[in-house]
Scaffold this motif. Sequence first.
Motif, PDB file in Angstrom:
ATOM      1  N   SER A 127      70.600 -21.059  20.995  1.00  0.00           N
ATOM      2  CA  SER A 127      69.788 -22.210  21.396  1.00  0.00           C
ATOM      3  C   SER A 127      70.696 -23.328  21.885  1.00  0.00           C
ATOM      4  CB  SER A 127      68.938 -22.711  20.225  1.00  0.00           C
ATOM      5  OG  SER A 127      68.089 -21.690  19.747  1.00  0.00           O
ATOM      6  N   SER A 128      70.415 -23.845  23.055  1.00  0.00           N
ATOM      7  CA  SER A 128      71.140 -24.996  23.577  1.00  0.00           C
ATOM      8  C   SER A 128      70.481 -26.265  23.052  1.00  0.00           C
ATOM      9  CB  SER A 128      71.124 -24.989  25.109  1.00  0.00           C
ATOM     10  OG  SER A 128      71.604 -26.217  25.609  1.00  0.00           O
ATOM     11  N   LEU A 129      71.221 -26.988  22.209  1.00  0.00           N
ATOM     12  CA  LEU A 129      70.647 -28.190  21.611  1.00  0.00           C
ATOM     13  C   LEU A 129      70.296 -29.220  22.674  1.00  0.00           C
ATOM     14  CD1 LEU A 129      69.842 -29.831  19.142  1.00  0.00           C
ATOM     15  CD2 LEU A 129      72.229 -30.541  18.897  1.00  0.00           C
ATOM     16  N   SER A 130      71.136 -29.326  23.705  1.00  0.00           N
ATOM     17  CA  SER A 130      70.842 -30.309  24.749  1.00  0.00           C
ATOM     18  C   SER A 130      69.562 -29.971  25.496  1.00  0.00           C
ATOM     19  CB  SER A 130      72.014 -30.412  25.727  1.00  0.00           C
ATOM     20  OG  SER A 130      72.236 -29.173  26.374  1.00  0.00           O
ATOM     21  N   GLN A 131      69.256 -28.659  25.637  1.00  0.00           N
ATOM     22  CA  GLN A 131      67.997 -28.277  26.283  1.00  0.00           C
ATOM     23  C   GLN A 131      66.808 -28.575  25.377  1.00  0.00           C
ATOM     24  OE1 GLN A 131      68.221 -24.196  27.539  1.00  0.00           O
ATOM     25  NE2 GLN A 131      69.761 -24.601  29.126  1.00  0.00           N
ATOM     26  N   VAL A 132      66.981 -28.304  24.078  1.00  0.00           N
ATOM     27  CA  VAL A 132      65.898 -28.580  23.128  1.00  0.00           C
ATOM     28  C   VAL A 132      65.612 -30.084  23.073  1.00  0.00           C
ATOM     29  CG1 VAL A 132      65.216 -28.478  20.697  1.00  0.00           C
ATOM     30  CG2 VAL A 132      66.403 -26.536  21.741  1.00  0.00           C
ATOM     31  N   VAL A 133      66.680 -30.876  22.971  1.00  0.00           N
ATOM     32  CA  VAL A 133      66.513 -32.324  22.894  1.00  0.00           C
ATOM     33  C   VAL A 133      66.061 -32.893  24.232  1.00  0.00           C
ATOM     34  CG1 VAL A 133      67.707 -34.510  22.469  1.00  0.00           C
ATOM     35  CG2 VAL A 133      68.200 -32.520  21.040  1.00  0.00           C
ATOM     36  N   GLY A 181      79.424 -30.897  27.194  1.00  0.00           N
ATOM     37  CA  GLY A 181      78.331 -30.846  26.215  1.00  0.00           C
ATOM     38  C   GLY A 181      78.224 -32.109  25.397  1.00  0.00           C
ATOM     39  N   ASP A 182      78.689 -33.222  25.963  1.00  0.00           N
ATOM     40  CA  ASP A 182      78.682 -34.513  25.278  1.00  0.00           C
ATOM     41  C   ASP A 182      77.585 -35.366  25.909  1.00  0.00           C
ATOM     42  OD1 ASP A 182      79.807 -36.435  23.446  1.00  0.00           O
ATOM     43  OD2 ASP A 182      80.616 -37.467  25.191  1.00  0.00           O
ATOM     44  N   MET A 183      76.420 -35.421  25.268  1.00  0.00           N
ATOM     45  CA  MET A 183      75.238 -36.025  25.878  1.00  0.00           C
ATOM     46  C   MET A 183      74.768 -37.237  25.066  1.00  0.00           C
ATOM     47  SD  MET A 183      75.020 -33.915  28.381  1.00  0.00           S
ATOM     48  CE  MET A 183      73.441 -34.287  29.136  1.00  0.00           C
ATOM     49  N   TRP A 184      74.302 -38.268  25.816  1.00  0.00           N
ATOM     50  CA  TRP A 184      73.831 -39.503  25.192  1.00  0.00           C
ATOM     51  C   TRP A 184      72.469 -39.879  25.771  1.00  0.00           C
ATOM     52  CZ3 TRP A 184      76.621 -42.142  21.425  1.00  0.00           C
ATOM     53  CH2 TRP A 184      77.922 -41.700  21.217  1.00  0.00           C
ATOM     54  N   ALA A 185      71.616 -40.458  24.907  1.00  0.00           N
ATOM     55  CA  ALA A 185      70.283 -40.879  25.337  1.00  0.00           C
ATOM     56  C   ALA A 185      69.721 -41.885  24.338  1.00  0.00           C
ATOM     57  CB  ALA A 185      69.350 -39.672  25.439  1.00  0.00           C
ATOM     58  N   PRO A 186      68.703 -42.660  24.732  1.00  0.00           N
ATOM     59  CA  PRO A 186      67.977 -43.473  23.739  1.00  0.00           C
ATOM     60  C   PRO A 186      67.377 -42.565  22.674  1.00  0.00           C
ATOM     61  CG  PRO A 186      67.436 -44.190  25.953  1.00  0.00           C
ATOM     62  CD  PRO A 186      68.204 -42.902  26.102  1.00  0.00           C
ATOM     63  N   CYS A 187      67.411 -43.007  21.443  1.00  0.00           N
ATOM     64  CA  CYS A 187      66.978 -42.158  20.326  1.00  0.00           C
ATOM     65  C   CYS A 187      65.473 -41.899  20.361  1.00  0.00           C
ATOM     66  CB  CYS A 187      67.359 -42.816  18.998  1.00  0.00           C
ATOM     67  SG  CYS A 187      66.872 -41.858  17.557  1.00  0.00           S
ATOM     68  N   SER A 234      72.130 -44.679  22.083  1.00  0.00           N
ATOM     69  CA  SER A 234      72.903 -44.532  20.842  1.00  0.00           C
ATOM     70  C   SER A 234      72.722 -43.156  20.207  1.00  0.00           C
ATOM     71  CB  SER A 234      72.482 -45.610  19.838  1.00  0.00           C
ATOM     72  OG  SER A 234      71.122 -45.447  19.477  1.00  0.00           O
ATOM     73  N   PHE A 235      71.914 -42.280  20.831  1.00  0.00           N
ATOM     74  CA  PHE A 235      71.638 -40.948  20.299  1.00  0.00           C
ATOM     75  C   PHE A 235      72.610 -39.961  20.949  1.00  0.00           C
ATOM     76  CE2 PHE A 235      69.311 -36.905  20.169  1.00  0.00           C
ATOM     77  CZ  PHE A 235      68.945 -36.859  18.832  1.00  0.00           C
ATOM     78  N   HIS A 236      73.453 -39.324  20.145  1.00  0.00           N
ATOM     79  CA  HIS A 236      74.527 -38.467  20.656  1.00  0.00           C
ATOM     80  C   HIS A 236      74.260 -37.003  20.306  1.00  0.00           C
ATOM     81  CE1 HIS A 236      78.831 -36.814  20.341  1.00  0.00           C
ATOM     82  NE2 HIS A 236      78.504 -36.877  21.621  1.00  0.00           N
ATOM     83  N   VAL A 237      74.391 -36.131  21.294  1.00  0.00           N
ATOM     84  CA  VAL A 237      74.257 -34.687  21.101  1.00  0.00           C
ATOM     85  C   VAL A 237      75.592 -34.031  21.441  1.00  0.00           C
ATOM     86  CG1 VAL A 237      73.180 -32.572  21.953  1.00  0.00           C
ATOM     87  CG2 VAL A 237      71.782 -34.597  21.521  1.00  0.00           C
ATOM     88  N   ASP A 238      76.134 -33.296  20.478  1.00  0.00           N
ATOM     89  CA  ASP A 238      77.346 -32.504  20.710  1.00  0.00           C
ATOM     90  C   ASP A 238      76.905 -31.058  20.879  1.00  0.00           C
ATOM     91  OD1 ASP A 238      79.719 -31.034  20.541  1.00  0.00           O
ATOM     92  OD2 ASP A 238      80.671 -32.574  19.309  1.00  0.00           O
ATOM     93  N   ASP A 239      76.780 -30.639  22.127  1.00  0.00           N
ATOM     94  CA  ASP A 239      76.208 -29.321  22.410  1.00  0.00           C
ATOM     95  C   ASP A 239      77.081 -28.197  21.876  1.00  0.00           C
ATOM     96  OD1 ASP A 239      73.977 -28.117  23.301  1.00  0.00           O
ATOM     97  OD2 ASP A 239      74.478 -28.117  25.427  1.00  0.00           O
ATOM     98  N   ARG A 240      78.407 -28.390  21.857  1.00  0.00           N
ATOM     99  CA  ARG A 240      79.299 -27.325  21.408  1.00  0.00           C
ATOM    100  C   ARG A 240      79.194 -27.103  19.901  1.00  0.00           C
ATOM    101  NH1 ARG A 240      84.818 -28.544  24.984  1.00  0.00           N
ATOM    102  NH2 ARG A 240      83.850 -28.182  27.026  1.00  0.00           N
ATOM    103  N   LYS A 241      79.090 -28.201  19.157  1.00  0.00           N
ATOM    104  CA  LYS A 241      78.962 -28.070  17.704  1.00  0.00           C
ATOM    105  C   LYS A 241      77.516 -27.852  17.266  1.00  0.00           C
ATOM    106  CE  LYS A 241      83.002 -30.931  16.693  1.00  0.00           C
ATOM    107  NZ  LYS A 241      83.501 -32.156  16.012  1.00  0.00           N
ATOM    108  N   GLY A 242      76.562 -28.179  18.150  1.00  0.00           N
ATOM    109  CA  GLY A 242      75.156 -27.961  17.827  1.00  0.00           C
ATOM    110  C   GLY A 242      74.563 -28.993  16.896  1.00  0.00           C
ATOM    111  N   PHE A 243      75.080 -30.217  16.940  1.00  0.00           N
ATOM    112  CA  PHE A 243      74.566 -31.267  16.063  1.00  0.00           C
ATOM    113  C   PHE A 243      74.251 -32.530  16.874  1.00  0.00           C
ATOM    114  CE2 PHE A 243      76.663 -28.640  12.904  1.00  0.00           C
ATOM    115  CZ  PHE A 243      75.773 -28.699  11.835  1.00  0.00           C
ATOM    116  N   TYR A 244      73.298 -33.329  16.359  1.00  0.00           N
ATOM    117  CA  TYR A 244      72.975 -34.617  16.960  1.00  0.00           C
ATOM    118  C   TYR A 244      73.111 -35.702  15.888  1.00  0.00           C
ATOM    119  CZ  TYR A 244      68.383 -34.069  14.701  1.00  0.00           C
ATOM    120  OH  TYR A 244      67.377 -33.891  13.790  1.00  0.00           O
TER     121      TYR A 244
END
Length: 661
Positions: free
Chosen positions: A15-21, A37-43, A52-62
């Motif tokens: 699962s790609s976390l950035s696609q899910v988010v 895989g370093d993605m940022w967006a409004p929470c 301020s909402f950060h997604v690390d796609d490689r580690k799979g955590f936000y």
Amino acid sequence: MSLPPGFLDELRSRSSLSQVVGRKVMWDQRKSNQGKGDMWAPCPFHQEKSASFHVDDRKGFYYCFGCHAKGDAISFVRETENVSFMEAVEILAREAGMPMPERDPQAQQKADARTQLAEVMELAVKWFRLQLRTGAGQAARDYLARRGLQGDALARWEIGFAPDTWQGLWDALKGKGVEDKLILDAGLAKPSQKGGKPYDTFRNRIIYPIRDAQGRAIAFGGRAMDPEDKAKYLNSPETALFDKGRSLYNVREARVAAGKGQPLLVAEGYMDVIALSEAGFGAAVAPLGTAITENQLAMLWRISDEPVIMLDGDAAGQRAALRLIDLALPLLEAGRSLRFAMMPEGQDPDDLLKSAGVGAVQSIIDAAQPTVQLLWQREIDGKVFDSPERKAALDKTLREKIALIRDPSIRSHYGQEIKDLRWQLFRNKSTSASGGGGGGARRPRQQGAWVKAVPGPSVGAKSSVLATAQDARATDHLREAVILAACICCPEVVEKFETGLENMPCADPDHARMRDLVLAHAHRGAGDLRDRISDALGPDAIENLLAQRHVAITPCIRKPGMADLTAMTIAEELAKLKAQRGLEEELHDALDDLTGEADEGVTWRLAEAARAHDRARRSGQEDQAEYVIADNGARLDREEVEKSRSFFDQIDFSKGGRKNS
């Protein structure tokens, strides 16, 4: 259901976390680096404009640096879709093309039983809706029409009717081959206590289907048509599908509407929710006729960070709101709270919509109060705080309530807000009692009439304390300026002198306003305090104050940041003001008394007031050195005497030089 080892790890890797988010947010392209895989967006969990909402796609955590929400793809789906853990896993597995593992026999059996119950409930929904269109449902249709529901609205809300028969639904379901146990387990019928055939749970009631977040019919709410019925509203009993404390009416549609930006409104009953939704407030839910539970509160916060509680304007509705405060306080988190929209007395949202329209309801929503305001209002309404003991009781109660808040940051902010509200309450009363922020008025005689003008002082009295005090107002103005300047330059000491500052009746209106701003905002820090004063009194107000000669030469102003010196200065000037005001009051009283028969009491009171005034005036002129009295009565500095003795002890007078030299 237990999952085989490694299944979740493989699911997360597929699962790609950035696609899910990405389905829920708009990425900040300037800040994001898609290649890494370093993605940022409004929470998506709280209202904000910054990314301020950060997604690390490689580690799979936000992680959100604003509200501190964190997790992986499964937790994100759970929170945003309001589903269980296994349901979130199924959603992600479906998207990743992974087959779900076989369920264990017991779990499969339970799932199959719930599926069967849901199917039975759907059959009941259709039967109730059909009964509303029959002749037996005419009275129910008339009632609903008077409430503004007919045609398409009845279909949208799937409203039905349970006729006044004992086994109408039972016989209909049995005719479709439904087993007795399923009908009973679904809560649609109750076993007879006399050994006969089970009877329907709902009879002679308008029926409102209750669906869960997945859209399954899990229960019914029934409104009695007979005004003499003991239970006006009746819900289904709790079943394998229905847990009243974990369910909300209209939760599925409200979640969709809230996701599009509508405020989440919490009303009391089915008709309130329907009326609000039909009027355009689609994100409306109700807690099924009971007080909101902790689980329901968690559901609300999964949908919206700040639900608006819209309770009826009667005593019961207000009590429900006040109980909810105590439930919510320990659960508050950064960015997650409640607001309370109180209906006009005797009205609910449905009544208000019919009598005043959508605009009136919107105004009520816009004016919704935060939790801290309602907490404060609850503790002061109908109470009088005219004694220190009553004020202390209020402080104790509020401290106990604020202590329930687990988050230290929120607890601190609540404490500051309550402090501001408390100051406003007691300061306003103090100002009102003293006739405003001015220097006060002369006290009247016992008969209530002001003393008429008296002849001017004699030649011998011009140099007396009576005459000297006449020009004290100018000196008071200077002292007030020094005190205010010291507070502004070192606001951290203000808390020690709150009482003295509150009781300082400034003759200058600008001084009075500045004092009030200092008391209200000193705890926010020097920068914020200066901004508030500049906003209220103009950008040059502080500069003009500090530029005054008698202020500029004050040591604590010339050397800002010296808290001890500043505190000493404020304490000294407040003491002098208090002594001066005490002297003036005695003078006013003396003038009154001198118009009558003079006595020794007047002379004694004036002498005592003058001595107090003189002590305060001289306190700042005396240094803090310790003294010893010489044989001739002279007062000598102890430190200088000790230095002299030490010097002479080192001299050997027999040899004309120092000892040990």
